[in-house]
Scaffold this motif. Sequence first.
Motif, PDB file in Angstrom:
ATOM      1  N   THR A 175       0.832  -1.066   0.046  1.00 21.69           N
ATOM      2  CA  THR A 175      -0.048  -0.097  -0.038  1.00 21.69           C
ATOM      3  C   THR A 175       1.051   1.223   0.003  1.00 21.69           C
ATOM      4  N   GLU A 176       0.753   1.981  -0.809  1.00 20.26           N
ATOM      5  CA  GLU A 176       1.319   3.270  -0.937  1.00 20.26           C
ATOM      6  C   GLU A 176       1.247   4.104   0.070  1.00 20.26           C
ATOM      7  N   PRO A 177       1.951   4.739   0.869  1.00 22.48           N
ATOM      8  CA  PRO A 177       1.718   5.649   1.586  1.00 22.48           C
ATOM      9  C   PRO A 177       0.729   7.027   1.239  1.00 22.48           C
ATOM     10  N   PRO A 178      -0.165   7.315   1.857  1.00 20.18           N
ATOM     11  CA  PRO A 178      -1.006   8.265   1.222  1.00 20.18           C
ATOM     12  C   PRO A 178      -0.563   9.519   1.335  1.00 20.18           C
ATOM     13  N   VAL A 179       0.241  10.140   0.623  1.00 18.86           N
ATOM     14  CA  VAL A 179       1.118  11.167   0.698  1.00 18.86           C
ATOM     15  C   VAL A 179       0.852  12.420  -0.531  1.00 18.86           C
ATOM     16  N   TRP A 180       0.134  11.843  -1.429  1.00 17.61           N
ATOM     17  CA  TRP A 180      -0.377  12.810  -2.474  1.00 17.61           C
ATOM     18  C   TRP A 180      -1.732  13.674  -2.136  1.00 17.61           C
ATOM     19  N   ALA A 181      -1.633  14.838  -2.454  1.00 17.75           N
ATOM     20  CA  ALA A 181      -2.754  15.720  -1.866  1.00 17.75           C
ATOM     21  C   ALA A 181      -3.568  16.130  -3.078  1.00 17.75           C
ATOM     22  N   HIS A 219     -10.796   4.159  -0.605  1.00 16.83           N
ATOM     23  CA  HIS A 219      -9.419   3.924  -0.477  1.00 16.83           C
ATOM     24  C   HIS A 219      -8.647   5.219  -0.484  1.00 16.83           C
ATOM     25  N   GLY A 220      -8.460   5.855   0.556  1.00 16.40           N
ATOM     26  CA  GLY A 220      -7.577   7.216   0.928  1.00 16.40           C
ATOM     27  C   GLY A 220      -8.253   7.599   2.207  1.00 16.40           C
ATOM     28  N   ILE A 221      -7.599   8.800   2.611  1.00 17.14           N
ATOM     29  CA  ILE A 221      -7.867   9.210   3.832  1.00 17.14           C
ATOM     30  C   ILE A 221      -8.029  10.753   3.716  1.00 17.14           C
ATOM     31  N   HIS A 399      -6.249  12.205   0.547  1.00 15.32           N
ATOM     32  CA  HIS A 399      -4.806  11.587   0.352  1.00 15.32           C
ATOM     33  C   HIS A 399      -5.172  10.472  -0.261  1.00 15.32           C
ATOM     34  N   PRO A 400      -4.925   9.834  -1.574  1.00 12.52           N
ATOM     35  CA  PRO A 400      -5.395   8.604  -2.086  1.00 12.52           C
ATOM     36  C   PRO A 400      -4.601   7.706  -1.600  1.00 12.52           C
ATOM     37  N   LYS A 401      -5.095   6.232  -1.412  1.00 15.38           N
ATOM     38  CA  LYS A 401      -4.351   5.062  -1.244  1.00 15.38           C
ATOM     39  C   LYS A 401      -4.208   4.402  -2.568  1.00 15.38           C
ATOM     40  N   ASN A 402      -2.899   4.124  -3.099  1.00 18.49           N
ATOM     41  CA  ASN A 402      -2.601   3.108  -4.350  1.00 18.49           C
ATOM     42  C   ASN A 402      -2.066   2.015  -4.064  1.00 18.49           C
TER      43      ASN A 402
END
Length: 438
Positions: A175-181, A219-221, A399-402
């Motif tokens: 799981t990619e850390p949700p760090v895109w905004a 699938h995100g926060i 912040h999406p989860k990929n």
Amino acid sequence: EGTYSFRLRPGLKWHDGRPLTADDVVFTFEYMIEHPWPWSDLGAVSKVEALDEHTALFTLTRPYAPFLNNIAGAVPIIPRHVWEGVEAPEDFKEPEALIGSGPYVLADYDRAHGTYLYEAWDDYYLGRPLADTLRFVRYSQEMTPAALRTGQVNAGPVPAEVLEDLAAAGYEVETEPPVWAAKLMMNHQRAPLSDRRFRHAIAHALDRERIVRIVRRGHGISGTIGLIPPSNRLWHNPRVDEYRHDERRARSLLMELGYEPGADGMLRGNGKRLELELAVSGERQETIRLAELVARQLGEAGIAVRTRGVEAKALDAMLGDDRFDLALSGHGGLAGDPEILNKVIVGDLFTSARYHENAELVGLLEEQLRQTCEEQRRRKVHRIQEIYAYELPAITLYHPKNYWAHDGKASLFHTPGGMAIGIPIPLNKLSFVERGLE
């Protein structure tokens, strides 16, 4: 001023067999100061010297806290004997331009199909890589699961909907850390958005948790108002006001500003209906759904919103020239060093809020770059997040989860803080060198 000394490992080589020395390090930075490297600002580097064949000394113009992460750890060293004399690096496409010093050598690139083939290099300083070849092929995210099952690929990004099926079939998921905004940009130079209370009202009108459930199917926060998300544990401030969804509070703030509900339930001020335009690039379904939901939620609070679809480059130009009311935009970089705050709060790029109205905020942003004591810098970065959340020049929506899935043949992992300048991708080269194939 400050200095950093780096000792190179003995016996390092370039792919053509020539030795890699401190002279190459000196050349790299002199060359990239003359021909700017787009991912790192080298303005803090005064000079670089070779003290001997294996020692490079950096002298800085000022204390610069992100130096190790964003310069020393990000700028790729290039061979002097190849690049010396190259006046236009963007046009240099000779075979020797591919000479590096990493564990793999590019053996083939197919422009038509977008494929890359890398072969293991015997003289890598950690020894021959355990994977003989690495092949990168172009697949859509939707095609990757089938390619995994048929053995055409060993790893790749996959849609959230197939995670359970892939896990049941024995595949591992990262799981990619949700760090895109994903952000709602607000033109704080233009009334009524120039009033902080109006921006606060918008924040309370938005149900960011619901946005994640609908737009990202969970699938995100929820977007972090202070910008740095919880996944960046070193710098995230958990005490920042997150503006919980409260439509009543939103309407109350708007009423304080002199707006009154009209016959249709929408707010009016100075005899005019309160209406804003939301600019959006309609190239992705996710963005279209997000625009519709943002407009609906603001409408429920009495703010009429009309959406305007534009091409991506046109939207970037509108943001850069402040020719908008509201706009949907986004950026990454939130996994690494908090210098990203300077870039997206007061920087000049279209992804930046370009907000200079709070003197304390602007001052702290400059100070945190000079503060080399990590604990003192953390206090400043935490305070920056608090002030930014109060001023609220833009709102992080989510912040999406990929996800990446792989067959376990390589031990893929996300590097803490990302790679280079905070890019969260699970393809660290150490997966194919030290941890290797099983």
